[in-house]
Design a protein around this motif. Sequence first.
Motif, PDB file in Angstrom:
ATOM      1  N   UNK A  82       0.870  -1.170   0.000  1.00 12.53           N
ATOM      2  CA  UNK A  82       0.000   0.000   0.000  1.00 12.53           C
ATOM      3  C   UNK A  82       0.912   1.226   0.000  1.00 12.53           C
ATOM      4  N   UNK A  83       0.746   2.089  -0.988  1.00 14.03           N
ATOM      5  CA  UNK A  83       1.686   3.193  -1.179  1.00 14.03           C
ATOM      6  C   UNK A  83       1.781   4.099   0.052  1.00 14.03           C
ATOM      7  N   UNK A  84       0.721   4.093   0.903  1.00 13.63           N
ATOM      8  CA  UNK A  84       0.744   4.924   2.110  1.00 13.63           C
ATOM      9  C   UNK A  84       1.783   4.438   3.130  1.00 13.63           C
ATOM     10  N   UNK A  85       2.280   3.177   2.934  1.00 21.83           N
ATOM     11  CA  UNK A  85       3.271   2.636   3.861  1.00 21.83           C
ATOM     12  C   UNK A  85       4.702   2.946   3.440  1.00 21.83           C
ATOM     13  N   UNK A  86       4.854   3.624   2.316  1.00 22.61           N
ATOM     14  CA  UNK A  86       6.211   3.853   1.786  1.00 22.61           C
ATOM     15  C   UNK A  86       7.073   4.680   2.741  1.00 22.61           C
ATOM     16  N   UNK A  87       6.493   5.751   3.258  1.00 20.79           N
ATOM     17  CA  UNK A  87       7.221   6.644   4.161  1.00 20.79           C
ATOM     18  C   UNK A  87       7.823   5.844   5.328  1.00 20.79           C
ATOM     19  N   UNK A  88       6.955   5.048   5.950  1.00 20.00           N
ATOM     20  CA  UNK A  88       7.365   4.249   7.102  1.00 20.00           C
ATOM     21  C   UNK A  88       8.475   3.263   6.708  1.00 20.00           C
ATOM     22  N   UNK A  89       8.304   2.632   5.539  1.00 17.18           N
ATOM     23  CA  UNK A  89       9.281   1.638   5.087  1.00 17.18           C
ATOM     24  C   UNK A  89      10.657   2.273   4.895  1.00 17.18           C
ATOM     25  N   UNK A  90      10.688   3.460   4.323  1.00 13.99           N
ATOM     26  CA  UNK A  90      11.966   4.133   4.086  1.00 13.99           C
ATOM     27  C   UNK A  90      12.626   4.519   5.408  1.00 13.99           C
ATOM     28  N   UNK A  91      11.811   4.958   6.359  1.00 19.14           N
ATOM     29  CA  UNK A  91      12.371   5.379   7.649  1.00 19.14           C
ATOM     30  C   UNK A  91      12.817   4.187   8.500  1.00 19.14           C
ATOM     31  N   UNK A  92      12.115   3.051   8.332  1.00 19.08           N
ATOM     32  CA  UNK A  92      12.407   1.903   9.199  1.00 19.08           C
ATOM     33  C   UNK A  92      13.497   0.979   8.691  1.00 19.08           C
ATOM     34  N   UNK A  93      13.875   1.127   7.428  1.00 22.07           N
ATOM     35  CA  UNK A  93      14.828   0.166   6.865  1.00 22.07           C
ATOM     36  C   UNK A  93      16.200   0.330   7.528  1.00 22.07           C
ATOM     37  N   UNK A  94      16.949  -0.751   7.531  1.00 18.65           N
ATOM     38  CA  UNK A  94      18.262  -0.760   8.191  1.00 18.65           C
ATOM     39  C   UNK A  94      19.143   0.412   7.729  1.00 18.65           C
ATOM     40  N   UNK A  95      19.893   0.954   8.681  1.00 17.51           N
ATOM     41  CA  UNK A  95      20.805   2.053   8.373  1.00 17.51           C
ATOM     42  C   UNK A  95      22.093   1.568   7.724  1.00 17.51           C
ATOM     43  N   UNK A  96      22.272   0.264   7.773  1.00 16.58           N
ATOM     44  CA  UNK A  96      23.520  -0.338   7.303  1.00 16.58           C
ATOM     45  C   UNK A  96      23.690  -0.110   5.786  1.00 16.58           C
ATOM     46  N   UNK A  97      24.854   0.310   5.380  1.00 17.77           N
ATOM     47  CA  UNK A  97      25.081   0.587   3.967  1.00 17.77           C
ATOM     48  C   UNK A  97      25.235  -0.672   3.121  1.00 17.77           C
ATOM     49  N   UNK A  98      25.505  -1.800   3.786  1.00 16.89           N
ATOM     50  CA  UNK A  98      25.612  -3.056   3.046  1.00 16.89           C
ATOM     51  C   UNK A  98      24.472  -3.984   3.483  1.00 16.89           C
ATOM     52  N   UNK A  99      23.712  -4.481   2.512  1.00 17.32           N
ATOM     53  CA  UNK A  99      22.625  -5.412   2.807  1.00 17.32           C
ATOM     54  C   UNK A  99      23.221  -6.819   2.963  1.00 17.32           C
ATOM     55  N   UNK A 100      23.274  -7.277   4.220  1.00 14.13           N
ATOM     56  CA  UNK A 100      23.967  -8.533   4.542  1.00 14.13           C
ATOM     57  C   UNK A 100      23.305  -9.737   3.871  1.00 14.13           C
ATOM     58  N   UNK A 101      21.973  -9.711   3.757  1.00 13.64           N
ATOM     59  CA  UNK A 101      21.282 -10.847   3.128  1.00 13.64           C
ATOM     60  C   UNK A 101      21.738 -11.002   1.688  1.00 13.64           C
TER      61      UNK A 101
END
Lengths: 153, 166
Positions: free
Chosen positions: B116-135
Motif C-alpha cells: 500500500x503506497x501509504x506505507x512507503x514513508x514508514x518503510x523508508x524510515x524503518x529500513x536498516x541504516x547499514x550501507x551493506x545489505x547482509x542478506x
Amino acid sequence: MKVCLTCSAGGHFTEMLKITESIRDHDYFFITYYDRTKEGLKGVYFLGYNDLSNDKLDKSVKLVISFLQIIRILSREKPAVIITMGGSLISILVCFIGKAMGSKIVFIESLACITNPSASGKIIYPIADLFLVQWEPLVKKYGGKARYMGKLI
Amino acid sequence: MTIGLSVKFDRLVKEMDRIAAGLDEKVVMQIGYTDYVPKNAEYFSFMPLDEIENFYRLARVVVCHAGIGTIMTAMKYSKQIVLVPRFKRYGEVHNDHQLEIATEFEKEGIAVIVRDIRDLDKAIRNISDCHVNESIERFKQGNKLINGLKEYLMDVESENTARARY
C-alpha cells in the motif's frame, strides 16, 4: 571462442550483462533491440525494428527484415555458443537460426519467472543444449533437461 | 528511486516526491515516462546504464518498482531495497508478476515490499541504516550459476578444439 548473447531490452538485458562475467575469457557480442540506455555500448548489434516502435511497417515485413539481419550477423560472427534469456521474438529467431547454423544453445530462464515457464522458454527448450532456471520449482515444470544452479546475482 | 525502462508509474513518483519534502536525505528519482513533475527532489527520465549505476552506488536505500533489472542492479551494490510492485488494477502492468517477484525477494530477506503506497514513508524510515545489505552478500556467496556457465563454455571449447584436430 565466440559467444553470442541475445535478449530483449530492459530487465533481460541487465541479467545478460551479468552473464558477461562468466564469458570474459571469450569473444562475445550482443544482439538486442535499441533503447537509449544502451547508447555507447560496444559489441552490440541492434536489430532495426523495435518491439515498441509505432511505425507504419507491417509486422510480417519487420519479421522478414529481422530474419535476414540475424542471418547476416550470425554468418559473419559464427558464434560457437548462443546464450539467451528469451523475452522476445528476436531471441527465439536467433536461437533457431543459430541452431541450424551449428551453434550450441544455452537458455537461462529469467529471474522474473518463478513458478511458470516463460513462453520463449517453452519454445526454445527442445533445441537447448543447456537449459537453466533460476528458481528450483521450475525444474519440475520443464522436465529432465532443465537444471537449477543458482541465480544471476 | 527508480521505475525502470517500462511505462509511467505516477503512484510511486507522486508519493516519493511528497515524502522527499520531509526527509533530511537527498532524493534522486528516475521517472521514465511518468507525467507527474516532482517538486521536492532531483529527477531525470532516462540515463545510460553506467551513469545510472553511480546513483545506485551512492544510495543508502533504493526505492523501486519490482522489475528484475532494477532489483539486480540494486543487488549488485548490496543496497537496502524497498520494492513497490506495479499492480494490474492500477493499469501499471499487464499482470501481477511484480508482486510475485517482490514476494520471493522478501522471503529471502533481501527486500521490503510496500503493498500500500501509504506505507512507503514508514518503510523508508524503518529500513536498516547499514550501507551493506547482509542478506544480499550471503545470497551472492551461495551462487553457482556463473561458475557452472563458465565450465559449460570451457567444455564446448575443448570439444570444438578436439574436433578441429581430428
